[in-house]
Write a protein that holds these residues in place. Structure first.
Motif, PDB file in Angstrom:
ATOM      1  N   PRO A 126       2.807   9.135   9.300  1.00 46.05           N
ATOM      2  CA  PRO A 126       1.534   9.403   9.968  1.00 46.05           C
ATOM      3  C   PRO A 126       0.324   8.915   9.180  1.00 46.05           C
ATOM      4  O   PRO A 126      -0.764   8.841   9.736  1.00 46.05           O
ATOM      5  CB  PRO A 126       1.529  10.925  10.122  1.00 46.05           C
ATOM      6  N   VAL A 127       0.494   8.611   7.907  1.00 49.34           N
ATOM      7  CA  VAL A 127      -0.566   7.985   7.104  1.00 49.34           C
ATOM      8  C   VAL A 127      -0.012   6.668   6.580  1.00 49.34           C
ATOM      9  O   VAL A 127       1.020   6.646   5.912  1.00 49.34           O
ATOM     10  CB  VAL A 127      -1.008   8.881   5.935  1.00 49.34           C
ATOM     11  N   GLN A 128      -0.703   5.567   6.872  1.00 47.57           N
ATOM     12  CA  GLN A 128      -0.181   4.236   6.578  1.00 47.57           C
ATOM     13  C   GLN A 128      -0.842   3.568   5.381  1.00 47.57           C
ATOM     14  O   GLN A 128      -0.327   2.574   4.878  1.00 47.57           O
ATOM     15  CB  GLN A 128      -0.371   3.336   7.810  1.00 47.57           C
ATOM     16  N   LEU A 129      -1.972   4.085   4.942  1.00 52.16           N
ATOM     17  CA  LEU A 129      -2.727   3.383   3.908  1.00 52.16           C
ATOM     18  C   LEU A 129      -3.355   4.361   2.929  1.00 52.16           C
ATOM     19  O   LEU A 129      -3.832   5.427   3.315  1.00 52.16           O
ATOM     20  CB  LEU A 129      -3.811   2.525   4.563  1.00 52.16           C
ATOM     21  N   ASP A 130      -3.328   4.001   1.663  1.00 53.07           N
ATOM     22  CA  ASP A 130      -4.068   4.717   0.630  1.00 53.07           C
ATOM     23  C   ASP A 130      -4.778   3.658  -0.207  1.00 53.07           C
ATOM     24  O   ASP A 130      -4.467   2.462  -0.108  1.00 53.07           O
ATOM     25  CB  ASP A 130      -3.132   5.563  -0.226  1.00 53.07           C
ATOM     26  N   SER A 131      -5.731   4.061  -1.022  1.00 51.48           N
ATOM     27  CA  SER A 131      -6.478   3.072  -1.797  1.00 51.48           C
ATOM     28  C   SER A 131      -6.844   3.615  -3.170  1.00 51.48           C
ATOM     29  O   SER A 131      -6.894   4.838  -3.383  1.00 51.48           O
ATOM     30  CB  SER A 131      -7.750   2.658  -1.047  1.00 51.48           C
ATOM     31  N   ARG A 132      -7.084   2.704  -4.083  1.00 54.41           N
ATOM     32  CA  ARG A 132      -7.527   3.050  -5.433  1.00 54.41           C
ATOM     33  C   ARG A 132      -8.587   2.045  -5.866  1.00 54.41           C
ATOM     34  O   ARG A 132      -8.726   0.957  -5.296  1.00 54.41           O
ATOM     35  CB  ARG A 132      -6.357   3.059  -6.419  1.00 54.41           C
ATOM     36  N   TYR A 133      -9.326   2.398  -6.923  1.00 47.89           N
ATOM     37  CA  TYR A 133     -10.429   1.600  -7.452  1.00 47.89           C
ATOM     38  C   TYR A 133     -10.180   1.387  -8.936  1.00 47.89           C
ATOM     39  O   TYR A 133      -9.784   2.329  -9.649  1.00 47.89           O
ATOM     40  CB  TYR A 133     -11.728   2.366  -7.212  1.00 47.89           C
ATOM     41  N   ALA A 134     -10.392   0.181  -9.424  1.00 43.83           N
ATOM     42  CA  ALA A 134     -10.092  -0.147 -10.823  1.00 43.83           C
ATOM     43  C   ALA A 134     -11.281   0.180 -11.725  1.00 43.83           C
ATOM     44  O   ALA A 134     -12.370  -0.356 -11.540  1.00 43.83           O
ATOM     45  CB  ALA A 134      -9.725  -1.620 -10.948  1.00 43.83           C
ATOM     46  N   PHE A 135     -11.055   1.074 -12.702  1.00 44.45           N
ATOM     47  CA  PHE A 135     -12.089   1.426 -13.675  1.00 44.45           C
ATOM     48  C   PHE A 135     -12.085   0.492 -14.875  1.00 44.45           C
ATOM     49  O   PHE A 135     -12.993   0.529 -15.703  1.00 44.45           O
ATOM     50  CB  PHE A 135     -11.894   2.868 -14.153  1.00 44.45           C
ATOM     51  N   ALA A 136     -11.055  -0.338 -14.993  1.00 46.17           N
ATOM     52  CA  ALA A 136     -10.937  -1.317 -16.072  1.00 46.17           C
ATOM     53  C   ALA A 136     -10.009  -2.411 -15.579  1.00 46.17           C
ATOM     54  O   ALA A 136      -9.355  -2.272 -14.536  1.00 46.17           O
ATOM     55  CB  ALA A 136     -10.377  -0.659 -17.334  1.00 46.17           C
ATOM     56  N   ASP A 137      -9.959  -3.526 -16.284  1.00 47.39           N
ATOM     57  CA  ASP A 137      -8.994  -4.567 -15.951  1.00 47.39           C
ATOM     58  C   ASP A 137      -7.581  -4.023 -16.154  1.00 47.39           C
ATOM     59  O   ASP A 137      -7.287  -3.425 -17.200  1.00 47.39           O
ATOM     60  CB  ASP A 137      -9.182  -5.788 -16.850  1.00 47.39           C
ATOM     61  N   VAL A 138      -6.715  -4.194 -15.163  1.00 52.35           N
ATOM     62  CA  VAL A 138      -5.332  -3.726 -15.268  1.00 52.35           C
ATOM     63  C   VAL A 138      -4.405  -4.827 -14.749  1.00 52.35           C
ATOM     64  O   VAL A 138      -4.805  -5.667 -13.937  1.00 52.35           O
ATOM     65  CB  VAL A 138      -5.090  -2.425 -14.463  1.00 52.35           C
ATOM     66  N   GLU A 139      -3.166  -4.796 -15.203  1.00 50.37           N
ATOM     67  CA  GLU A 139      -2.168  -5.741 -14.711  1.00 50.37           C
ATOM     68  C   GLU A 139      -1.196  -5.016 -13.797  1.00 50.37           C
ATOM     69  O   GLU A 139      -0.593  -4.013 -14.186  1.00 50.37           O
ATOM     70  CB  GLU A 139      -1.417  -6.387 -15.874  1.00 50.37           C
ATOM     71  N   ILE A 140      -1.056  -5.516 -12.595  1.00 48.88           N
ATOM     72  CA  ILE A 140      -0.146  -4.954 -11.600  1.00 48.88           C
ATOM     73  C   ILE A 140       0.760  -6.078 -11.105  1.00 48.88           C
ATOM     74  O   ILE A 140       0.280  -7.079 -10.565  1.00 48.88           O
ATOM     75  CB  ILE A 140      -0.900  -4.335 -10.407  1.00 48.88           C
ATOM     76  N   ALA A 141       2.054  -5.923 -11.329  1.00 52.42           N
ATOM     77  CA  ALA A 141       3.049  -6.898 -10.851  1.00 52.42           C
ATOM     78  C   ALA A 141       2.697  -8.324 -11.282  1.00 52.42           C
ATOM     79  O   ALA A 141       2.845  -9.276 -10.511  1.00 52.42           O
ATOM     80  CB  ALA A 141       3.183  -6.817  -9.333  1.00 52.42           C
ATOM     81  N   GLY A 142       2.206  -8.470 -12.516  1.00 52.49           N
ATOM     82  CA  GLY A 142       1.903  -9.787 -13.040  1.00 52.49           C
ATOM     83  C   GLY A 142       0.546 -10.334 -12.659  1.00 52.49           C
ATOM     84  O   GLY A 142       0.200 -11.457 -13.044  1.00 52.49           O
ATOM     85  N   HIS A 143      -0.250  -9.572 -11.909  1.00 52.66           N
ATOM     86  CA  HIS A 143      -1.584  -9.996 -11.497  1.00 52.66           C
ATOM     87  C   HIS A 143      -2.631  -9.167 -12.234  1.00 52.66           C
ATOM     88  O   HIS A 143      -2.492  -7.943 -12.352  1.00 52.66           O
ATOM     89  CB  HIS A 143      -1.765  -9.812  -9.985  1.00 52.66           C
ATOM     90  N   VAL A 144      -3.681  -9.805 -12.702  1.00 57.57           N
ATOM     91  CA  VAL A 144      -4.773  -9.087 -13.350  1.00 57.57           C
ATOM     92  C   VAL A 144      -5.781  -8.655 -12.277  1.00 57.57           C
ATOM     93  O   VAL A 144      -6.388  -9.497 -11.603  1.00 57.57           O
ATOM     94  CB  VAL A 144      -5.476  -9.945 -14.412  1.00 57.57           C
ATOM     95  N   VAL A 145      -5.925  -7.346 -12.130  1.00 57.82           N
ATOM     96  CA  VAL A 145      -6.900  -6.770 -11.200  1.00 57.82           C
ATOM     97  C   VAL A 145      -8.129  -6.391 -12.011  1.00 57.82           C
ATOM     98  O   VAL A 145      -8.045  -5.579 -12.936  1.00 57.82           O
ATOM     99  CB  VAL A 145      -6.315  -5.535 -10.485  1.00 57.82           C
TER     100      VAL A 145
END
Length: 399
Positions: free
Chosen positions: A285-304
């Protein structure tokens, strides 16, 4: 191409009616990607999504931050009051700890008899009418009655609050427009005024409800402020029936589309809990959630980069073949399957156990009372939203 898929996901009625082929395409072709021209990342694989939801450097945007939009532009995060859903530690930690003192598993389990009694009354009405629109006759009134009973909202006021809560829930949608924003603000003011008045009444005459418990709860000298009380009750009330209404509707609709699984449930009622879990995975019943980057982070090999936003597509993550065998097959007998339908980490849904309880009681009651369920509309319409996924109506004959 991925940007076009994302846009269709939140605007195309045909995709909203069945987003899963497109979600699968996104997961297979662009499991982690940055939206063109926006500081927004979209994630669809289970492990990546779980990492984002749990990462200590990813949270909710602070007042004054510009929150990037996946559909273009940016919106400033309001400087006004924010509920626990939009807070970060240490404010979130403090508030959730205080609320948890009152919102206990024991209190939730103590509602079981009341939920069963409320469900019985609704099913009596359905038996007399031979069915009807299950969204209006069961999926809405049962959660509204339960959360109203839990929080302490008088029966006579609950119908008034329904459209206000539905409007406020639009805040979570990626495809809201200017008119939606006005409705959100107007309904937020009206609901807040109502809850301020209810808090005054409960302070004067406390009862056994959750609001009275929240007013009384303390950790040493620390208590919930008046604003925190109102915003917490608003969050719990909205989450307590908007999402559960969608869950109950999705349970019945999914079983009607899979008569072999409905037959399994009729033959073995011990599968009711796993059936509810499977609907949470298969049609959340809920399809999406979100987050905000407070610093540079690496997720799955990508720099966010710091200041970027991350959209976690829960419906895609729940059907990731890396964690679930044959994930597009609906199977009420699945056991111990990981899912992100209630998020993960510090923002894991506080009402998850209540939603599960209501789903199980409603499903068991329907199975016990009615031997035949017949869909009266081949393709009932979905609400024109993506984040909160639920049906507009679900007409069914019951006998």
């Amino acid at each position: 191409m991925s940007d076009e898929l994302l846009r269709r996901l939140v605007t195309d009625p045909a995709v909203i009616a069945d987003p899963y082929p497109l979600l699968r395409e996104l997961r297979e072709t662009a499991p982690v990607y940055r939206v063109d021209g926006a500081d927004v990342w979209v994630l669809t694989r289970f492990e990546d999504c779980r990492e984002v939801l749990r990462h200590p450097l990813l949270g909710k945007p602070e007042p004054g931050d510009d929150l990037p939009s996946a559909l273009g532009g940016a919106e400033p995060v309001g400087r006004g009051e924010r509920s626990m859903l939009f807070l970060n530690p240490p404010d979130h930690t403090r508030l959730r700890s205080l609320v948890s003192h009152a919102f206990t598993p024991r209190r939730i389990e103590g509602l079981r008899a009341s939920v069963e009694a409320m469900t019985g009354e609704v099913l009596d009405s359905l038996a007399r009418s031979g069915g009807g629109d299950l969204i209006e006759t069961l999926a809405y009134p049962l959660p509204a009655a339960v959360i109203g009973e839990l929080v302490g909202v008088p029966w006579a006021d609950r119908a008034r609050l329904r459209p206000l809560v539905a409007d406020i829930a639009l805040r979570l949608e990626q495809n809201r427009d200017v008119d939606d924003e006005q409705r959100i603000k107007r309904s937020h003011r009206e609901l807040r005024a109502y809850l301020d008045d209810l808090i005054d009444r409960r302070r004067a005459e406390p009862g056994g409800d959750l609001l009275s418990g929240l007013i009384a709860v303390a950790d040493g000298e620390d208590r919930l402020s008046r604003s925190e009380l109102a915003l917490t009750v608003m969050l719990l009330y909205a989450a307590g029936f908007e999402t559960t209404t969608n869950l109950i509707g999705n349970i019945v609709h999914t079983l009607l589309r899979h008569p072999d699984q409905l037959a399994r449930l009729r033959a073995d009622r011990s599968l009711v809990p796993t059936a509810v879990e499977e609907v949470l995975r298969f049609e959340p019943p809920v399809q999406l959630d979100s987050r905000y980057a407070f610093a540079d982070v690496e997720i799955a090999g990508h720099v966010v980069s710091k200041g970027h936003s991350l959209l976690v597509l829960l419906g895609a993550a729940n059907r990731d073949p890396a964690v679930t065998d044959d994930p597009d097959r609906f199977d009420v007998g699945r056991a111990e399957v990981p899912l992100l339908s209630f998020a993960s980490g510090i923002h894991y849904c506080l009402g998850a156990s209540l939603a599960r309880l209501e789903g199980q009681v409603a499903l068991a009651g329907l199975l016990d009372r009615f031997a035949t369920w017949t869909a009266l509309e081949e393709t009932p319409p979905w609400k024109p939203r993506f984040t909160m996924r639920g049906l507009e109506r679900l007409p069914v004959a019951l006998s």
